[in-house]
Scaffold this motif. Structure first.
Motif, PDB file in Angstrom:
ATOM      1  N   GLY A 165      -6.517  -0.346   2.423  1.00 14.53           N
ATOM      2  CA  GLY A 165      -6.822   1.432   2.213  1.00 14.53           C
ATOM      3  C   GLY A 165      -6.753   2.191   3.304  1.00 14.53           C
ATOM      4  O   GLY A 165      -7.160   3.464   2.801  1.00 14.53           O
ATOM      5  N   LYS A 166      -5.782   2.398   4.243  1.00 16.79           N
ATOM      6  CA  LYS A 166      -4.972   3.180   4.780  1.00 16.79           C
ATOM      7  C   LYS A 166      -3.805   4.283   3.993  1.00 16.79           C
ATOM      8  O   LYS A 166      -3.860   3.329   2.887  1.00 16.79           O
ATOM      9  N   GLN A 167      -3.220   4.906   4.784  1.00 10.44           N
ATOM     10  CA  GLN A 167      -2.273   5.919   3.675  1.00 10.44           C
ATOM     11  C   GLN A 167      -1.257   5.287   4.510  1.00 10.44           C
ATOM     12  O   GLN A 167      -0.942   4.737   5.234  1.00 10.44           O
ATOM     13  N   GLU A 190       1.722   0.737  14.191  1.00 12.26           N
ATOM     14  CA  GLU A 190       0.438   0.800  13.283  1.00 12.26           C
ATOM     15  C   GLU A 190       1.160   1.303  11.928  1.00 12.26           C
ATOM     16  O   GLU A 190       0.334   1.477  10.560  1.00 12.26           O
ATOM     17  N   ASP A 191       2.929   0.710  11.006  1.00  9.80           N
ATOM     18  CA  ASP A 191       3.092   0.782  10.129  1.00  9.80           C
ATOM     19  C   ASP A 191       2.834  -0.802   9.152  1.00  9.80           C
ATOM     20  O   ASP A 191       2.829  -0.923   8.067  1.00  9.80           O
ATOM     21  N   ALA A 192       2.016  -1.708  10.691  1.00  8.20           N
ATOM     22  CA  ALA A 192       1.951  -3.242  10.153  1.00  8.20           C
ATOM     23  C   ALA A 192       0.607  -3.438   9.099  1.00  8.20           C
ATOM     24  O   ALA A 192      -0.420  -2.298   9.816  1.00  8.20           O
ATOM     25  N   GLY A 193       0.588  -4.470   8.494  1.00  3.42           N
ATOM     26  CA  GLY A 193      -0.511  -4.518   7.770  1.00  3.42           C
ATOM     27  C   GLY A 193      -0.269  -5.550   5.931  1.00  3.42           C
ATOM     28  O   GLY A 193       0.876  -5.791   5.896  1.00  3.42           O
ATOM     29  N   LEU A 194      -1.242  -5.274   5.526  1.00  4.27           N
ATOM     30  CA  LEU A 194      -1.047  -6.192   4.199  1.00  4.27           C
ATOM     31  C   LEU A 194      -0.681  -4.952   2.923  1.00  4.27           C
ATOM     32  O   LEU A 194      -1.322  -3.817   2.755  1.00  4.27           O
ATOM     33  N   TYR A 195       0.512  -5.145   2.595  1.00  5.57           N
ATOM     34  CA  TYR A 195       0.779  -3.856   1.112  1.00  5.57           C
ATOM     35  C   TYR A 195       0.572  -4.199  -0.525  1.00  5.57           C
ATOM     36  O   TYR A 195       1.006  -5.604   0.033  1.00  5.57           O
ATOM     37  N   GLU A 196       1.040  -3.739  -0.831  1.00  2.00           N
ATOM     38  CA  GLU A 196       0.124  -4.149  -2.391  1.00  2.00           C
ATOM     39  C   GLU A 196       1.767  -3.356  -3.520  1.00  2.00           C
ATOM     40  O   GLU A 196       1.270  -2.449  -3.348  1.00  2.00           O
ATOM     41  N   THR A 199       5.300   1.216 -14.752  1.00  2.00           N
ATOM     42  CA  THR A 199       5.726   1.930 -13.398  1.00  2.00           C
ATOM     43  C   THR A 199       5.269   1.640 -12.250  1.00  2.00           C
ATOM     44  O   THR A 199       4.250   0.179 -12.668  1.00  2.00           O
ATOM     45  N   ILE A 200       5.581   1.399 -11.354  1.00  2.00           N
ATOM     46  CA  ILE A 200       6.076   0.956  -9.807  1.00  2.00           C
ATOM     47  C   ILE A 200       5.289   1.646  -9.247  1.00  2.00           C
ATOM     48  O   ILE A 200       5.811   2.861  -9.183  1.00  2.00           O
ATOM     49  N   SER A 201       4.340   1.347  -7.941  1.00  2.00           N
ATOM     50  CA  SER A 201       3.572   2.040  -7.124  1.00  2.00           C
ATOM     51  C   SER A 201       2.962   0.737  -6.244  1.00  2.00           C
ATOM     52  O   SER A 201       3.140   0.029  -6.432  1.00  2.00           O
ATOM     53  N   TRP A 202       3.048   1.503  -4.696  1.00  2.00           N
ATOM     54  CA  TRP A 202       2.423   1.175  -3.650  1.00  2.00           C
ATOM     55  C   TRP A 202       1.103   1.635  -3.306  1.00  2.00           C
ATOM     56  O   TRP A 202       0.863   3.014  -2.852  1.00  2.00           O
TER      57      TRP A 202
END
Length: 201
Positions: A12-14, A36-42, A4-7
């Protein structure tokens, strides 16, 4: 088994509400991407045998766009001319100036500071086409304006030389002579046809 894949966001932001997750393909879609959408995603992949995380940095950038441009100016000789141009962009744009297509450097009467240009004591040689250039690593934009320098012969139409009646003998009289002129004129005074010379009075 198929994981399963989640993002999630690593800070810690939503996740943005507008974000769409396509679980079957492991795709995260963010429409109308903003700063404001910029940042580190996992991206987290998990099954009964364990899990793994992949990280990616999303960076917001924007090429420059004008928020304030320069306009044509007509100036008389010896006046002061100021221009200011402003641009938005990410990263913040830097500015430079051109005169008739050649780089303009700060010197003497010419002062440059960020998007500001000031020319003190304008002369006929300052006339020409000026350009403000705003740039970052994503783009460059130009704003143009013309400086016209005009000379004005002495004009007494708005100056009144008053007829003065001396009330008291020995009193002081001041007569002002301030014509509109460019460049600044030289002055001489006459009484009747005779040129007045400076003396003790």
């Amino acid at each position: 088994p198929v994981p399963t894949i989640s993002w999630r966001r690593a800070d810690g932001k939503q996740l943005p509400r507008k974000a769409r997750r396509h679980r079957s393909s492991g795709l995260l879609e963010i429409p109308n991407f903003q700063q404001e959408d910029a940042g580190l995603y996992e991206c987290v992949a998990e099954n009964i045998r364990g899990k793994n995380v992949a990280r990616g940095q999303l960076t917001f950038y924007a090429q420059p766009s004008w928020t304030q441009q320069i306009r044509d100016v007509r100036a008389a000789i010896e006046e002061r001319v100021s221009w200011e141009c402003r641009a938005s962009g990410r990263p913040k744009p830097s500015y430079r100036w051109l005169k008739d297509g050649e780089p303009l450097l700060p010197q003497g009467r010419v002062q440059l500071e960020q998007g500001s240009l000031t020319i003190a004591n304008v002369s006929l040689s300052d006339a020409g086409m000026y350009q403000c250039v705003a740039e970052n690593r994503h783009g460059v934009i130009f704003a143009s304006a013309e400086l016209s320098v005009i000379a004005i012969g002495p004009d007494f139409s708005k100056t009144l030389l008053k007829k003065l009646t001396l009330v008291k003998v020995g009193g002081e009289v001041i007569i002002e002579c301030k014509p509109k002129a460019s460049p600044r004129p030289t002055y001489s005074w006459k009484k009747g046809k005779d040129i007045l010379r400076e003396n003790e009075r």
